[in-house]
Scaffold this motif. Structure first.
Motif, mmCIF file in Angstrom:
data_model
loop_
_atom_site.group_PDB
_atom_site.id
_atom_site.type_symbol
_atom_site.label_atom_id
_atom_site.label_comp_id
_atom_site.label_asym_id
_atom_site.label_seq_id
_atom_site.Cartn_x
_atom_site.Cartn_y
_atom_site.Cartn_z
ATOM 1 N N TYR A 176 -69.392 -95.992 29.253
ATOM 2 C CA TYR A 176 -69.860 -94.602 29.102
ATOM 3 C C TYR A 176 -71.195 -94.462 29.812
ATOM 4 C CZ TYR A 176 -66.291 -94.020 25.499
ATOM 5 O OH TYR A 176 -65.106 -93.945 24.841
ATOM 6 N N ILE A 204 -55.936 -90.774 24.952
ATOM 7 C CA ILE A 204 -56.832 -89.612 24.911
ATOM 8 C C ILE A 204 -58.140 -89.912 25.644
ATOM 9 C CG2 ILE A 204 -55.804 -88.709 22.783
ATOM 10 C CD1 ILE A 204 -58.271 -89.532 21.268
ATOM 11 N N ASP A 205 -58.305 -91.149 26.084
ATOM 12 C CA ASP A 205 -59.444 -91.499 26.924
ATOM 13 C C ASP A 205 -58.934 -92.424 28.042
ATOM 14 O OD1 ASP A 205 -62.036 -91.216 27.623
ATOM 15 O OD2 ASP A 205 -62.859 -91.948 25.724
ATOM 16 N N GLU A 242 -52.870 -85.838 33.503
ATOM 17 C CA GLU A 242 -53.266 -85.360 32.180
ATOM 18 C C GLU A 242 -52.127 -84.656 31.423
ATOM 19 O OE1 GLU A 242 -55.665 -86.135 29.578
ATOM 20 O OE2 GLU A 242 -56.610 -86.396 31.531
ATOM 21 N N ASP A 243 -51.418 -83.740 32.105
ATOM 22 C CA ASP A 243 -50.348 -83.000 31.419
ATOM 23 C C ASP A 243 -49.155 -83.893 31.095
ATOM 24 O OD1 ASP A 243 -51.567 -80.647 31.004
ATOM 25 O OD2 ASP A 243 -50.529 -79.511 32.585
ATOM 26 N N ALA A 281 -50.143 -85.837 28.141
ATOM 27 C CA ALA A 281 -50.099 -85.047 26.901
ATOM 28 C C ALA A 281 -48.672 -85.004 26.370
ATOM 29 C CB ALA A 281 -50.612 -83.631 27.168
ATOM 30 N N ALA A 282 -47.721 -84.767 27.273
ATOM 31 C CA ALA A 282 -46.318 -84.699 26.842
ATOM 32 C C ALA A 282 -45.840 -86.072 26.357
ATOM 33 C CB ALA A 282 -45.448 -84.227 28.006
ATOM 34 N N ARG A 316 -47.699 -88.389 25.039
ATOM 35 C CA ARG A 316 -48.353 -88.629 23.746
ATOM 36 C C ARG A 316 -47.608 -87.906 22.629
ATOM 37 N NH1 ARG A 316 -53.526 -88.207 25.580
ATOM 38 N NH2 ARG A 316 -53.300 -85.961 25.475
ATOM 39 N N GLY A 317 -47.267 -86.641 22.918
ATOM 40 C CA GLY A 317 -46.550 -85.852 21.916
ATOM 41 C C GLY A 317 -45.247 -86.518 21.506
ATOM 42 N N ILE A 340 -50.943 -89.404 15.892
ATOM 43 C CA ILE A 340 -52.337 -89.780 15.621
ATOM 44 C C ILE A 340 -52.831 -89.085 14.354
ATOM 45 C CG2 ILE A 340 -54.643 -89.998 16.624
ATOM 46 C CD1 ILE A 340 -53.363 -89.268 19.351
ATOM 47 N N PHE A 400 -56.486 -88.537 12.227
ATOM 48 C CA PHE A 400 -57.932 -88.728 12.333
ATOM 49 C C PHE A 400 -58.588 -88.719 10.947
ATOM 50 C CE2 PHE A 400 -56.807 -87.151 16.518
ATOM 51 C CZ PHE A 400 -57.580 -87.953 17.358
ATOM 52 N N GLN A 413 -58.301 -82.786 11.043
ATOM 53 C CA GLN A 413 -58.130 -81.974 12.260
ATOM 54 C C GLN A 413 -56.860 -81.118 12.225
ATOM 55 O OE1 GLN A 413 -60.880 -82.270 13.534
ATOM 56 N NE2 GLN A 413 -61.423 -84.221 14.429
#
Lengths: 224, 798
Positions: free
Chosen positions: A13, A56-57, A76-77, A80-81, A83-84, A89, A91, A95
């Motif tokens: 980071y 997510i990172d 990224e997209d 996302a799909a 991951r879904g 997940i 938290f 959330q």
């Protein structure tokens, strides 16, 4: 081949002139069906590693392969799909989306994947909520649920697309000890049904219950 | 710099985009105040022009008085006289585009030695002999465009033609004003005036005085009159002496009234920007809930927290007001310069109205601090425990009826539902955004309808007139214009019909109205749609006309202003005294701004004791071609002058075109101002969305975590933005009607303009399209931020 393979995983980071190395060349294999607790002091890189597994990172170096897919190379997209469909997940702070009811919160991941008809989605979301013991709270808004109930909705949401992996980032960190115990029972039950469960925790009791423990210090694995 | 001041400053630089938006909004709001500087700037610029031209304090008009050098010197040394100059004016006709138009020739004895009402030659050569310079207003006002070396041909009152060479361009504030009424103005030599008119002497004597006190100037007028009567052929002045009060100029009143309305719009802009400022401060406070709690936890008192946020808002105020005041200076100058150029034909020099700048700065800072106060007071109520415990996505939705009502909205995709429900989460912010949009929609609808009303007014003023030419002759009792003249005019080539009319000015309750005596079966007025179809009475009968019965059809504006209804009897004050007329019709047509009265020609002739004489004709031409109309107007003018009448022929298409252009210019100016309101509101809407996206950054991260693609995230926020915009539009419709009514009322009270209150459905639809398209465009910027966020960064966002 392991379900999850992390190879030479690095994450740095940068904040202004400062650089912080959160992961320093982590190698880790997690087999399908394992129940894994990741432990370690604050800042040791537990959540960062979890974020790499969920996609997510992005890593600064190394690779993340899950069920044969190199997710660190996905757009990224697409990610996302993916991951879904493949990862659920949970938290620490639940959330949930405050304007959606418990049922709608649980239906949302299916909406994104456009899985089945709306009626089928509703039915599956109901079943998922019943699984976590909230079959009577489907029309409640998050503001009308207790912390434990909100976390159960979050778990139902994580499970609804039947992902291969269920991941919790300090999932019981905001719950009392009784609710924590109940939550672990749920994770344990899901694991026994074949789900791979990985969670980060500061709770010694919760860490002790896991069948596999991964300990981290200063961005490196101490015990795997 | 103290740590607290540093924090206030850094709070602004933390969210640069939002700070910039807020500062821009404040700047635009404050810039509007700068418009109040236009009137004093214009006044200063005109005064500078008048000083440069040594504008007269006293001007007297006489008929061709020859004055020797000694007499001129004696006039200049009369009691209280400072300087004096003579000029000779001559009214001629000139052919412009095939038409015969009036032109004014002004003869100057010596261009190098002008003491008062100086004519300045701005380019080319000073005219000598049969040469002229063209007034710069001739081109600026579209009267006639001439270049150096061109020739003009003028016709003197005896119909002889004379050719003059154009040697350049000149200007004079007083004479140049005639160009705005379509009269061409030229400056020439005294020799040319004498040669063209065949007469010698001066027509205008202009004086500046030492003591400008009105009583002193009145006394000086008498001294001048006595001298002229005693020493020259003058027995009386031709007109009342033109005595100018210090600082007076033609058009000043109407100019400042127009600027007042611009000022109202400017205040509206400031008002709209208030919402945005309040929103920004609210968000800054919301974001810093934990920090406020932390400040309190380490010993900050409520006063310290209050000071910290007050400093932040004051900083926004100072920066925004500073930029706004600068922009205000620039815009005021540009508007003033444009108006001065258009109205008076000169380039106003750059000027700054410092009092307005001071007020802009004070109001800018004050307004920002004031708008921030509610948010700042909220900081004082933040408890340490609640503040420090604020984590994650807050689950505070669902407690109000509105929340519940929005949950019942079915049949929409889930992400759209989220967007709609999200709109109710920050209720204060959403309400102020809706109000901003509503206000902008209202202002735009009102201005579009207002602009339409202007154009409609113009059409209403000219459309019902079915004549092409209107010939008016000076009332001459020794040569009354009788029925036979109409036949002579009708016999002219190009004339289809010539209808007799007697037009004069009358007063109703001290309000000046145009009184026209029409023949009963008039072909000059299409009153069937504006009077008969509206069911507001009737036209008079042949019997009433034959018996000269005093009945009258009045304009709707007159009826409203003076509260006159059908069947009422009104007193028409004329040159022969007051006469009662019964109101038999109220016409909605809009000539003379609706301030008119039509009566039977016979009745008007009777009350004015004119026998069967008329003072004009409505002429319909055989062709509607402008060229043919122009040629016919020339023939009519020649014919009437040949019969010994001094005739003025008005060409309808020309005056209508000029009126439309003038009104469109004014409407355009108001519309431009309303677009500034829209601009601020769009920035406001964008700012709201930016703030909502910042507020919900964690939610965006969570959406991505559970599989939302970019388009899903985009849909959530664009539905919210469009929903707010749509609600604003709905609220803006009735608000637009109210603003329009206020606008119409303001025009009626301030400018004596009775505008029709219109509310066109097409603008309702148009405003919806504008609202949605505008909203979509502005929300696309914050949406880019929302969709480009990495889920990991979004989840970690504090």
């Amino acid at each position: 081949m392991a379900l999850i393979q992390l190879r030479e995983l690095r994450k740095t980071y940068k904040t202004g002139k400062l650089e912080f190395e959160a992961l320093r060349g982590v190698d880790l294999d997690i087999e399908e069906g394992q129940l894994v607790a990741i432990v370690g002091p604050s800042g040791s890189g537990k959540s960062t590693m979890l974020n790499m597994i969920t996609g997510i990172d992005r890593p600064s170096g190394g690779s993340v392969t899950i069920a044969g897919d190199r997710i660190d190379q996905m757009k990224e997209d697409t990610l996302a799909a993916w991951r879904g469909a493949n990862v659920g997940i949970v938290f620490q702070f639940f959330q949930l989306f405050p304007t959606l009811t418990a049922l709608e919160n649980v239906m949302l991941p299916m909406d994104f994947l456009r899985r089945g008809s709306v009626a089928e989605r509703r039915q599956r979301a109901r079943e998922s909520l019943e699984l976590v013991g909230l079959g009577d709270k489907v029309e409640h808004l998050p503001s009308e649920l207790s912390g434990g109930q909100q976390q159960r909705v979050a778990i139902a949401r994580a499970l609804v697309n039947q992902p291969k992996v269920l991941i919790g980032d300090e999932p019981t960190g905001n719950l009392d000890s009784r609710t924590e115990a109940a939550m672990f029972e749920l994770f344990d039950e899901l694991n026994k049904q074949g789900k791979t469960v990985i969670y980060v925790t500061h709770s010694p009791a919760l860490a002790a219950k896991a069948r596999h423990r991964v300990e981290m210090i200063d961005g490196q694995l101490v015990q795997a | 710099m103290s740590a607290l001041l540093k924090k206030s400053w850094k709070d602004l630089s933390r969210r640069k985009a939002r700070t910039i938006f807020t500062i821009i909004t404040v700047a635009l709001g404050v810039m509007g105040i700068g418009l109040f500087a236009i009137t004093p700037l214009a006044d200063g610029a005109v005064q500078a022009e008048l000083n440069a031209e040594k504008m007269h304090n006293i001007g007297v008009r006489v008929t061709d008085v020859p004055l020797t050098a000694e007499q001129l010197a004696e006039l200049a040394s009369l009691d209280n006289i400072d300087r004096m100059s003579p000029q000779a004016e001559l009214l001629v006709t000139i052919e412009i585009g095939g038409r015969r138009e009036r032109a004014l020739l002004v003869g100057i004895p010596d261009y190098a030695d002008q003491a008062v009402d100086v004519v300045r030659v701005t380019s080319g050569e000073v005219p000598q002999g049969m040469q002229v310079v063209t007034d710069q207003g001739n081109e600026a006002n579209g009267v006639i465009t001439l270049a150096e070396g061109d020739d003009i041909t003028v016709q003197d009152p005896a119909h002889a033609t004379h050719q003059l060479l154009v040697t350049g361009v000149g200007k004079n504030f007083i004479h140049g004003a005639a160009t705005r009424n379509g009269v061409a103005v030229f400056y020439t030599s005294i020799d040319a005036i004498e040669q063209i008119s065949g007469r010698t002497g001066f027509t205008n004597l202009s004086f500046t005085v030492k003591d400008t006190d009105p009583a002193a100037m009145a006394g000086t007028v008498e001294v001048i009159r006595d001298y002229l009567v005693a020493n020259t052929s003058v027995v009386a002045f031709d007109n009342l002496a033109d005595v100018r009060e210090e600082g007076f100029w033609e058009g000043r009143e109407i100019f400042s009234q127009i600027m007042s309305y611009m000022g109202i719009l400017a205040l509206m802009i400031l008002f709209v920007s208030l919402f945005l400022i309040a929103n920004t401060m609210n968000t800054i406070v919301s974001e810093q809930t934990r920090e406020i709690a932390m400040m309190k936890a380490i010993g900050a008192t409520r006063a310290t927290v209050f000071r910290s946020f007050l400093t932040t808002s004051a900083l926004i105020g100072f920066i925004g007001a500073g930029i706004g005041a600068g922009l205000g200076i620039l815009v005021a100058f540009l508007v003033e310069r444009t108006l001065m150029k258009q109205s008076f034909g000169f380039d106003a020099p750059f000027g700054v109205e410092w009092p307005t700048v001071g007020i802009s700065l004070a109001v800018g800072v004050g307004v920002v601090v004031l708008a921030s106060l509610p948010a700042i007071f909220r900081t004082l109520r933040v408890s340490v425990v609640d503040g420090l415990e604020s984590h994650g996505i807050s689950a505070d939705y669902g407690h109000t009826l509105l929340d519940r009502a929005l949950m019942r909205v079915r049949g929409l995709p889930r992400v759209v539902q989220m967007g709609v429900r999200n709109a109710a989460r920050r209720k204060g912010r959403s309400v102020s955004t809706i109000l901003q949009v509503a206000f902008a929609v209202a202002v735009v609808i009102a201005m579009l309808n207002g602009g339409d009303a202007f154009v409609y007014m113009t059409h209403s003023a000219y459309d019902p007139w079915t004549w092409d030419l209107r010939a008016t002759v000076a009332d001459d009792s020794s040569n009354p214009m009788a029925i036979e003249t109409a036949a002579r005019v009708e016999g002219l080539e190009g004339v289809m019909s010539a209808e007799r009319v007697y037009r004069t000015v009358a007063k109703v309750n001290d309000r000046a109205v145009s009184l026209s005596g029409y023949v009963q079966a008039t072909q000059a007025l299409a009153y069937d749609t504006t009077l008969l179809e509206k069911g507001q009475g009737r036209w008079w009968t042949p019997e009433e006309a034959a018996a000269a019965i005093p009945v009258v059809v009045i304009g709707e504006a007159l009826s409203r202003f003076e509260d006159i209804g059908l069947g009422d009897t009104i007193e028409l004050m004329t040159a022969t005294g007051a006469h009662p007329f019964e109101v038999i019709g109220i016409d909605t047509a809009f000539p003379e701004n609706g301030l008119y009265a039509y009566a039977p020609l016979e009745a008007v002739q009777a009350v004015l004791q004119k026998g069967d004489a008329v003072n004009g004709f409505f002429i319909r031409t055989a062709s509607s071609q402008p060229d043919t109309i122009d040629a016919t107007s020339r023939r009519v003018s020649d014919a009437l002058e040949g019969l010994g009448y001094q005739a003025d022929v008005t060409v309808k298409y020309v005056v209508a075109g000029q009126a439309v252009a003038q009104n469109q210019g004014l409407a355009g100016m108001f519309l431009m101002m309303s677009f500034i309101v829209v601009l601020i509101v769009l920035i406001g809407l964008m700012s709201t969305l930016v703030m909502n996206i910042l507020d919900r950054t964690k939610e965006i991260g969570m959406l991505r975590c559970i599989g939302a693609r970019s388009r899903d995230v985009r849909l959530v926020f664009s539905s919210e933005g469009l929903f707010l915009a749509l609600l604003g539009w709905i609220l803006g419709l009735p608000l637009g009607y109210i603003v329009n009514q206020v606008y119409v009322a303001a025009m009626a009270i301030g400018m004596k303009l009775t505008m029709p209150d219109r509310y066109a459905l097409v603008y309702v639809g148009l405003s919806l399209v504008f609202t949605l398209v505008g909203a979509l465009i502005v929300i696309s910027f914050p949406l880019r931020r929302a969709t480009s966020m990495k889920p990991g960064d979004a989840i970690r966002y504090e």
